[in-house]
Design a protein around this motif. Structure first.
Motif, short mmCIF file in Angstrom:
data_model
loop_
_atom_site.label_atom_id
_atom_site.label_comp_id
_atom_site.label_asym_id
_atom_site.label_seq_id
_atom_site.Cartn_x
_atom_site.Cartn_y
_atom_site.Cartn_z
N UNK A 1 -24.74 30.62 26.61
CA UNK A 1 -23.82 31.12 27.40
C UNK A 1 -23.10 30.13 28.30
N UNK A 2 -23.71 28.82 28.54
CA UNK A 2 -22.95 27.86 29.44
C UNK A 2 -21.68 27.54 28.63
N UNK A 3 -21.97 27.16 27.40
CA UNK A 3 -20.73 26.65 26.54
C UNK A 3 -19.60 27.64 26.20
N UNK A 4 -19.93 28.72 26.12
CA UNK A 4 -19.13 30.01 25.88
C UNK A 4 -18.34 30.24 27.48
N UNK A 5 -19.20 30.00 28.36
CA UNK A 5 -18.44 30.14 29.86
C UNK A 5 -17.34 29.10 30.07
N UNK A 6 -17.83 27.92 29.76
CA UNK A 6 -16.67 26.74 29.80
C UNK A 6 -15.59 27.00 28.86
N UNK A 7 -15.80 27.33 27.78
CA UNK A 7 -14.76 27.66 26.68
C UNK A 7 -13.76 28.95 27.68
N UNK A 8 -14.30 29.66 27.88
CA UNK A 8 -13.44 30.95 28.40
C UNK A 8 -12.77 30.42 29.58
N UNK A 9 -13.47 29.63 30.46
CA UNK A 9 -12.59 29.43 31.55
C UNK A 9 -11.44 28.51 31.35
N UNK A 10 -11.85 27.42 30.32
CA UNK A 10 -10.66 26.65 30.02
C UNK A 10 -9.78 27.29 29.38
N UNK A 11 -9.69 28.20 28.38
CA UNK A 11 -8.77 28.99 27.66
C UNK A 11 -8.02 29.95 28.61
N UNK A 12 -8.32 30.17 29.70
CA UNK A 12 -7.44 31.05 30.67
C UNK A 12 -6.29 30.28 30.89
N UNK A 13 -5.01 30.90 30.61
CA UNK A 13 -3.75 30.25 30.88
C UNK A 13 -3.70 28.94 30.10
N UNK A 14 -4.27 28.73 29.08
CA UNK A 14 -4.31 27.47 28.20
C UNK A 14 -4.47 27.81 27.04
N UNK A 15 -3.66 27.23 25.94
CA UNK A 15 -3.46 27.44 24.60
C UNK A 15 -4.78 26.72 23.81
N UNK A 16 -5.37 27.31 22.68
CA UNK A 16 -6.62 26.74 22.14
C UNK A 16 -6.24 25.29 21.74
N UNK A 17 -5.08 24.94 21.19
CA UNK A 17 -4.95 23.71 20.72
C UNK A 17 -5.03 22.47 22.03
#
Length: 350
Positions: A27-43
């Motif tokens: 859940x920690x890594x999923x959390x970090x990814x979800x927050x980073x991808x807010x307003x940010x493209x995956x690339x």
């Protein structure tokens, strides 16, 4: 409804993006990814995610890090409150929950910076809780497939889409369903030029049937940008330059910048010259060396940079406009977390 879920799941198994946070149930890594991808493209977000996890591999290392370390890793992503919220939430998990990540949607919502979307993503993907995610991609897919004219930026619209997303959810595997729906919006049902011929639910799409994909989703408001003029003062002496930390609840909070004078409109250099003389009670001369425009979601920033002719061998001030300064070796400025507009122009400023 069941047909919709099965079609997007089959498509996702063949065409879904292979991403590192999808190879784990942490859940920690999923959390970090979800927050980073807010307003940010995956690339763009992928590189940030990899560096962030390398430096802060778990919630305890994130909680123990300094604000400056975290902001430096976040530099360039924007919306810096996300980074501050991550830090605060990590400290809460360590101090109040003995480092154990919350495992339910309701408990996730109690953490700072975690709203319904992020809580649903973590709860469904990491713990299999049947909670639908509704982000921009999901709004777009659902509004087009069912030709929903309710504006997505109204409370009525949000409630309607939330209900619909819940009806469509595959409760047996909500995490995969949510990721499939998000990928469908990101890869196929794009804002412009949607790839309808590749869409697994094109036969069900009411907007495509009438050729009005571009009309959905509907919004009731247009974004207006506030214009700001930021005049940065570069004050250097013998290889050292002044920086100040932004502490007010404004853009770039927690980052470092050159001392700044803000004006409500475009002004001549003579006006800034007079301001500088008032601040330092001295007839210091300035030279404009750069001007760049920077667009944020709700703001248009006109950033102007001035070299201040600081007297040789005079100590640099410890405060400017009642704000403490940091005197930094010019070679070390890049190590500080700076707004992107400053970072990318350092070579011509210092």
């Amino acid at each position: 409804m069941t047909c919709f879920a099965s079609k997007i799941r089959e498509w996702y198994q063949l065409h879904g993006r292979k991403l590192p946070w999808r190879e784990t149930a942490d859940p920690y890594k999923i959390w970090i990814s979800e927050v980073i991808l807010q307003q940010t493209q995956v690339k763009q977000g992928l590189n940030y995610y990899q560096r962030f996890i390398c430096s802060f591999p778990d919630v305890r290392t994130l909680a123990a890090a300094s604000e400056r370390q975290i902001m430096k890793h976040w530099q360039g992503l924007g919306y810096y409150s996300r980074a501050r919220n991550l830090h605060a939430a990590a400290q809460t998990i360590v101090l109040k929950q003995n480092g154990l990540f919350p495992q339910t949607y309701e408990n996730l919502l109690k953490l700072r910076g975690i709203g319904p979307y992020t809580a649903a993503a973590i709860a469904s993907i990491a713990f299999g809780e049947p909670k639908p995610v509704v982000d921009g991609n999901v709004y777009r897919v659902l509004s087009r497939v069912f030709a929903i004219a309710l504006p997505i930026d109204t409370s009525e619209g949000k409630k309607h889409f939330e209900k619909l997303a819940h009806k469509l959810l595959d409760v047996n595997d909500p995490g995969t369903h949510n990721q499939a729906l998000m990928d469908l919006g990101a890869l196929i049902c794009k804002p412009t030029s949607p790839r309808c011929h590749e869409c697994p639910v094109s036969s069900m799409c009411e907007a495509a049937a009438i050729g009005q994909q571009a009309q959905f989703p509907v919004k009731s408001k247009k974004i207006s940008r506030k214009k700001r003029w930021l005049h940065f003062l570069i004050i250097s002496e013998q290889g050292y330059t002044i920086l100040q930390k932004r502490t007010s609840d404004d853009i770039w909070k927690g980052l470092y910048q050159f001392p700044v004078i803000e004006t409500g409109k475009k002004v001549p250099i003579l006006h800034i010259q007079e301001q500088v003389q008032q601040i330092f009670s001295d007839t210091l001369k300035i030279q404009k060396i750069h001007h760049a425009k920077h667009l944020l979601t709700h703001q248009e920033l006109n950033t102007l940079f001035y070299k201040v002719n600081w007297p040789k061998n005079r100590p640099l001030p410890k405060t400017i406009n009642q704000t403490r300064t940091v005197v930094v070796n010019n070679k070390e400025i890049a190590e500080f977390p700076l707004p992107q507009i400053l970072q990318k122009n350092l070579s011509i400023l210092i």
